[in-house]
Structures are given as structure tokens and as C-alpha cells.
Design an enzyme around this catalytic site. Sequence first.
Site, short mmCIF file in Angstrom:
data_model
loop_
_atom_site.label_atom_id
_atom_site.label_comp_id
_atom_site.label_asym_id
_atom_site.label_seq_id
_atom_site.Cartn_x
_atom_site.Cartn_y
_atom_site.Cartn_z
N LYS A 26 -25.14 12.53 -11.38
CA LYS A 26 -25.26 14.04 -11.18
C LYS A 26 -23.92 14.41 -11.83
CE LYS A 26 -25.33 15.07 -6.26
NZ LYS A 26 -25.86 16.22 -6.04
N ARG A 96 -19.90 15.22 -2.14
CA ARG A 96 -21.27 14.12 -2.38
C ARG A 96 -21.04 13.43 -3.33
NH1 ARG A 96 -25.28 18.13 -1.91
NH2 ARG A 96 -24.39 20.16 -1.96
N GLY A 105 -30.51 10.30 -0.43
CA GLY A 105 -30.00 10.25 1.20
C GLY A 105 -29.54 8.62 1.39
N MET A 107 -26.03 7.96 0.78
CA MET A 107 -24.60 8.02 0.84
C MET A 107 -24.42 9.01 1.51
SD MET A 107 -23.31 6.23 -2.47
CE MET A 107 -24.26 6.51 -4.11
N ARG A 352 -31.54 16.42 -13.00
CA ARG A 352 -32.09 14.95 -13.63
C ARG A 352 -33.15 14.82 -13.77
NH1 ARG A 352 -31.47 13.19 -7.81
NH2 ARG A 352 -32.79 14.18 -6.51
N HIS A 468 -38.05 13.34 2.64
CA HIS A 468 -37.67 12.04 2.40
C HIS A 468 -38.59 10.99 1.52
CE1 HIS A 468 -36.59 8.20 3.66
NE2 HIS A 468 -35.34 8.57 2.81
N SER A 777 -47.56 -23.89 -22.83
CA SER A 777 -47.39 -22.68 -22.49
C SER A 777 -46.12 -23.34 -21.55
CB SER A 777 -48.82 -22.58 -22.44
OG SER A 777 -48.68 -21.66 -21.00
N CYS A 844 -47.20 -19.02 -18.78
CA CYS A 844 -48.28 -18.60 -18.24
C CYS A 844 -47.29 -18.72 -16.40
CB CYS A 844 -49.74 -19.50 -18.44
SG CYS A 844 -49.01 -20.95 -18.06
N TYR A 864 -47.13 -15.65 -27.10
CA TYR A 864 -48.23 -14.61 -26.24
C TYR A 864 -47.23 -14.78 -25.00
CZ TYR A 864 -50.23 -18.80 -24.55
OH TYR A 864 -50.74 -19.87 -24.06
C1 PEP Z 1 -47.15 -23.06 -13.83
O1 PEP Z 1 -45.97 -23.71 -12.99
O2 PEP Z 1 -46.19 -21.67 -14.75
C2 PEP Z 1 -47.94 -22.67 -13.87
C3 PEP Z 1 -48.53 -21.58 -14.27
O3 PEP Z 1 -48.67 -23.61 -13.32
P1 PEP Z 1 -49.49 -23.65 -11.56
O4 PEP Z 1 -49.01 -22.42 -11.20
O5 PEP Z 1 -50.80 -23.47 -11.32
O6 PEP Z 1 -48.62 -24.76 -11.03
#
Ligand code: PEP
Length: 894
Positions: A26, A96, A105, A107, A352, A468, A777, A844, A864
Site C-alpha cells: 500500500k 492503516r 482485513g 490487520m 494495487r 469480504h 524416477s 513422480c 520431466y
Molecule cells: C512415491 O513414493 O513418491 C511414489 C510415487 O510412489 P507411491 O506413492 O506409490 O509410494
Amino acid sequence: MSKWVYFFGDGQAEGRADMKNLLGGKGANLAEMANLGIPVPAGFTITTEVCTYYYENGETYPSDLRQQVMDSVKAIETIMGATFGDAENPLLVSVRSGARTSMPGMMDTVLNLGLNDTTVQGLIARSGDARFAYDSYRRFVTMYSDVVLGVDHYHFEEILEAHKEDKGYTLDTEMTAEDWKTLVGIYKTKVKEQLGSEFPEDPVEQLWGAVGAVFGSWMNQRAKTYRRLHNIPGHWGTAVNVQAMVFGNMGEDCATGVCFTRDPSTGENAFYGEYLVNAQGEDVVAGIRTPQSISIAGRKKSGSDLPSMEETMPQTYTELVGIRDRLEKHYTDMQDMEFTIQKDKLWMLQTRNGKRTAAAALKIAVDTCNEGLIDKETAIMRVAPEQLDQLLHPMLDPDAPRKLLARGLPASPGAASGQVVFTADEAEDWVQKGHKVILVRVETSPEDIGGMHVSQGILTTRGGMTSHAAVVARGMGVPCVAGAGEIRVDANAKTMTVGGTVVKEGEIITLDGAKGEVFLGEVPTLQPELSGDFADLMEWADAVRRMKVRANAETPEDAATARKFGAEGIGLCRTEHMFFDPKRIIHIRQMILAEDEAGRRAALEHLLPYQRKDFVELFTIMQGLPITVRLLDPPLHEFLPHTDSEVGEVAKSAGVDVAEVKSRVSMLQEANPMLGHRGCRLGISYPEVYEMQARAIFEAAVEVSQTSGQTVLPEVMIPLVSSRRELELLRGLVDKVAKETFATKGTEIPYHVGTMIELPRACLQAGVIAEEAEFFSFGTNDLTQTTLGMSRDDSAPFLEVYAQKAIYPRDPFQSIDVDGVGEMVSIAAERGRATRPGIKLGICGEHGGDPSSIQFCEGVGLDYVSCSPYRVPIARLAAAQSVLLKGQGAEVDR
Ligand code: PEP
Ligand code: MG
């Protein structure tokens, strides 16, 4: 001498927009507006460094602060031509808060500061309106007593109600100047009774009281909760803005309002806003009166017959439109502005970057880029990846039958059903017990945010698009219908009534936050289409990102959704999830419970055709994109039969008696199943299981390749590996099955064998494991569990406390613990690459769909990320932002 105070006013300022860390959002923007020559009431900002000092030094101030503040008060006096504490022409100020990012809202604020029995006379003289002056005075006494002195608001409400009853009034508007004057006296007596000391008359004392209260409010419970929910660090602190008061409630030529340079709901390039004649700013936001549209177009669109500002104050409106254009061009982004008109003179109180729905964020990013205001990279950075979630969420099925209960304002998009509850506390209780709730309130207040956050949707019966409830719900991405005035809420009886229909606590309603409609019962929903602005922004993001984005999917439906959202392969197909179907789980149970290899092979015979068929479908849907199939990793407790009927079924199917099955079940019970006989340990003990799975994969691959000529890219992944030898044995098995299958079928399919890296030992041993693995992975779910020694299933309750105490500010199962788990990942990546340069690396675990974890992955150079299908677009955008952030040298937030 340090500089603690920054002045602004009269076309110049000591601060600038890029000084947000020091001046708060602000304060920095007030300075910027003043520099641009936009009319801003003069004032000054006490820096966030004073807040830090205050908390580090036993709630005291730097010794030279007082002088700097008093010098700045003098400077305001000069510009505004009024004097603090003066009997004839008193200067009044607002005090303020203002943190780096807005915390609406959360503070404290004090308005009309500087009023006392003497200065009120000056205000009467200046305004020519005794009623206004005493009304302002009583507002000040109430607010100051509540915020600074800790005398609760309800005391004053009670006195006011008693007075009105005495006089036979029903509305506040019936109160005369004399009435308010009397009330001020009674209020002050009440304060003395409560505190044992007088209400402060000295404006300077009032000022320091208010400054202390604002700094103090940085640590109040609701501000702390808000910071936790929005990942705002406590050490940032707040600035304090002290600014000359201007009045929107001095008569019919006065007004106050809130406006957005573009529509914050749709993103449409149309000036959008609400105002109230003869009102103070808080009246618009608090939802006490229903505000009017500023423009004729807006009035027509909302179907209102109350006149717009464009009609009632055409000249000031034109001036406001000019400021809108200038500010948007200057900031190159949609602005949310507050203004007050005092006796036909326009004053800007705030600007803002405006909060917006996901749809609006997309549209504004794409439009402003196409208009040449920003470039594509900036457009990519303008949309918070998490926000996309709102667009990927269901809408009501237009063909589904429904019973309309009421209409309100479309305050935050998305559709949701849930059981009705009437308080934020109940919302939290019910959700804890596993219910989905819709929070129904007359209006919400900052105390309600905990309950709002856990609700599926929010319904209020009062207040506008900037109330709000509306602002907070949009920020949280929770569907909200606001100001549904036909609904009567009886919070005591726990009912809501519309016409003749009574809805009780626990009954289900459905909200359509995009249309502002409320329905009785549950209405089915549909998935959204992803084209237009969404597709454009995704295309720009794809051109920038380096990492690929894959999905965690095992069913054909998930795989198809993943493709639709742009997944570039499957990063994790959890084969055990392919057996949840009742027809199949029976054989998995039979397999787990079999006494010997022959029993297991018998069960596996049943499973093989199912598996092969599933893989054929996945390979077909993914059209040549890689698919990482993880061999069985069933934590046993998820698969053992529990009920008598489940045990009975397994016994029947395996041709053994129930007692035998029960005794096997009890033998297989594990004290610690997550660390038990799962993952590759199962493949090591029972190689026939992995053998069957490998056969199903390769037979399916050959089948798809032979029948459609389509490329198939299977990647076979071994879970929970901790040593090179495990992988060596299992890889040998997979290669053997591949060779046999290809020889029998007369077709060879290229494939890869790799491993999950999800145990600390695997990270440390990654150098030798990479001798056997063609890819890694990172399974960061298990890696977090095992690195932190915290069960992924049992840690939620204490992690909440850990977050509050800033031990792990974010849930490490959602956002990667950069310092611990992150280091494990870095070590493994480095050691894996040293052995096998160019080894393919992915992630993953759940973190693969979390934007700041994705930023971390970019830093480590993973190839990836893989996440749930619905998070694929979020990951695509986050991966692009990560490249841009890396270019800017930005670190991952911890
Ligand atoms: C993990 O452990 O991150 C994973 C992808 O395998 P799971 O969640 O199936 O144990
Ligand atoms: Mg795992």
C-alpha cells in the site's frame, strides 16, 4: 541516522512502487501514485523495518522514530492546510497496515484519528454538518477503543441499541447530531469503566496508540492464520500508513468506492466497480449497504435500477476513467483501486494489482500481451499455476435437472455441492469428520477464514462483489455466491429459509459460483473445455519450458484426461491400482495370501489377461509416448481382506477354508506396513509376480505394435530399491521375460528398465544403482517419509503444529523439503549422472505437480515431472515459469 519514515503528497514522494519490501504494497503504491501526480491525500509510511525492530526489541521503537513521525505530521499539515489537534481546522488521519502482499482485513485500521471534544468543533465548522462530525467522532471512539484499547465492539453496539430504543428509532439514520454527541459521552464513560482510565484526548497520544496497535496486529491470530495459508513469512512485518482523512460521507456530493481497471471475474477489458454515495470506505467492503455500479454498462449488466456514478457524477467519473487508463498503462496490469470523493473532489486512496479469478487472470495475461502492454514471458509469469486449478474444475452439467433455490452474485467461479453449516467453526468440525460442507453466512468476516478455506463453497446473503466473502473466496479459489438477499439465515435455529423452503443444517445444496445460483440438493457436474486463452497461454509456456510433463495414470480414463491436458507420457503407472476393481482384487488377495509358489501362480494366471488388456489400452491411448510401468508395490495393509465377507470370498476363490485364510491374514499383518514387505522386496521374494507383470507388458506392447504399427515405448520401473543387487536381480528377470516374449511373438520392442529412487540409501548408492538403471524416477512421497522419518499417512496432525511453529513452514508431503529431501535428490542426480551421463531423471511423487517443487526440479535439471492428470496444465505452466525464474536467478521459496 536511519530513515524510518517515507513521506508522500502533493505530486511527489520519497518512496516508489519497487520499494514494497520496505514500504509494504500500500505504501509503495501510494508513493508511486503521488509521483505520477495522481491526487492522493498526503501522508507517510513507517517502514516494515520498524515492525521488525519493534518485535526484536521488546515492542519498542527506534529512538529517532518519534522525531521523524512528528516532522512528517507537520509536512501533512502544510500540504493539507489543516493542523493536528487544531480547534478550528483540525487535521484528521487514518492509520492503516500494509504488508508486502495485501492481507485483506487481517490487520487493524483506525480512521478519523485526531478527533476529541475540541477538534470536533473544528470539524463541524469545516463541514457545516454537526451530525456528520459527531457521527465521525463516535465511529472513531468505537474503532479506537476496540482496536487500540481492547474494549470490545459489542459494548458500544449495546449502548447504541439501548439509546435507539429509548428514542423509538429503528435506523441509525434517525440519530441526530445531539444523539451522537450524547453517545460519544456515554462511550467514553464506558471506556473509563472498563479500563479505569480516560479515553485519550491528545491526538499525538492517539496516533502512537494506533501505530502500536497496527504493529501489534501483525501477530494477531487471524493474521498468523492468513500468513500460514498464503505462505507469507512472519519476518516480513507490516508497514504503517498514516494519511490525511478525506470524507466520502460529508453529504450527497461525496462518495466512496472500489474499482478494477478490468472485470476481475471475467477479465473483460471493461471498467468495473462499485460505489456508495455519502458513505465511508469500510461501508462498501463490509457489505452493510448494497453498492451501486460505477458505470452505466455495469448497472445494466447487473440488472440494477440504482443510478451509476457515470450518471450521478459524470465529471468525476470521467476523471476516474482517466486515472484508470494511466494506472493500468503504468503498472501494465489490472489494478484494484479505492477512491473517495469529498465535495466533488476525487482522491485515490489505493491502487494495487487486482486479485482475479483464474479465467480473468488468463484473459488479462493474454489480452495485455496481445495489446502490446507486456511480452509473452511476462504473460506467462502473470498467471499463478495453482490458479489454473479453478478452470480445470467441474461446472454444473447444463442438462442435469435442478431446483433453483435462490440467486445471488457470481462472486467466485466453480461449482460445488455440500452439506449446509452456518458457522466457520462448524465448517472446520464437519470437515474434520469427513464431510463436505457449504458455509452459509449472512456475511463473512476475517475470523471466518479457517472455515472458508475448508468449505467446498461459500454462500452469503449480504454484500457485493467486493465484500469480504467474495474477495477471500476468489483468492482461495473456492466457489462463492454472495449477497443472495432472498435467503433468510437463522444461525441459532441452524436453518435458512427461501420463500416457503426451509433448509436445515446438514442438508445438501449446490452452488454455481460462476452464475451466482444456489440449488437444492446435489447437481451433477461436467469437466471444462480447454481452448481459447487457456490454449494460447499453454502454447507460450510450452515454447519456454525445458522439462517434459507426464502424468501419473493407470486407467484409460486417467490416461485420456492426461492426454487432453497435454501430458507427454505416463511417468507412473501404479500397477497395484489396476487391481482395485472387485473382480480383480480378489485375485490379488489370493496371490498375497497363497502359501506357496503354486498358489501364487494360480492367482497370477487370472491376473495376467487383465493386466495385458489394460496395457494394450494404455499403449493405444498414449500413441507412442513413453509409459513408465511400475511393477507391483502394494503396501499390504491396503490389500488384505478385512471383513468376514471379504475373507469368505478369498477362501472360496482359492478353494481353501476360511480359518486358513484368517490365519494367513494374521501372519501377514505388519507393524509397519509402509516399511514392510512391499516394493521390490515382493519381487525378490516372489519373482513370479514380477515375471507375470513383465510378460503382460511385453505381450501388450507386441500386440499394439503388430496390430496398429504404432510405436510403443515401455519403461519398466522397479519400486523401493535400496541396493544395486536388488535391481540387478530384477532387471535380469525382466530382460529374460522380454527376450522370451519377443522370440515367441517374432517382434522386438525397444524398452528400458529403471528404478524409483525413494529411499535415502538409494540416493546415496545412486552411483552404483545407475550401473543397472537406465532411468531414475524420484518417488518423493516415500523419500519424504523415509528422509524425515514421518509417516505419510499419520503426519498431518503434527505437521499442522510444525507449520504454525515454522519448523517446516509448508507440508513437506506437498511441497518438497528443499534442504533435506531436495539435497537427497541432488546427490542422487549427481551420482547417477557420474556413472551414466545423460541418465533420464524424473519425479513422480505428489511434488511433481507442486509449482515450487517443480522450480526445484528445474534447478536440479530433471528431464520431466509427472503428476496427476488434473495438475498437468499447472505443471506445464510452472515448468515454464521455473525456466524464467532461473533466468532471473530466483531461489526456490523454502
Ligand atoms: C512415491 O513414493 O513418491 C511414489 C510415487 O510412489 P507411491 O506413492 O506409490 O509410494
Ligand atoms: Mg513410493
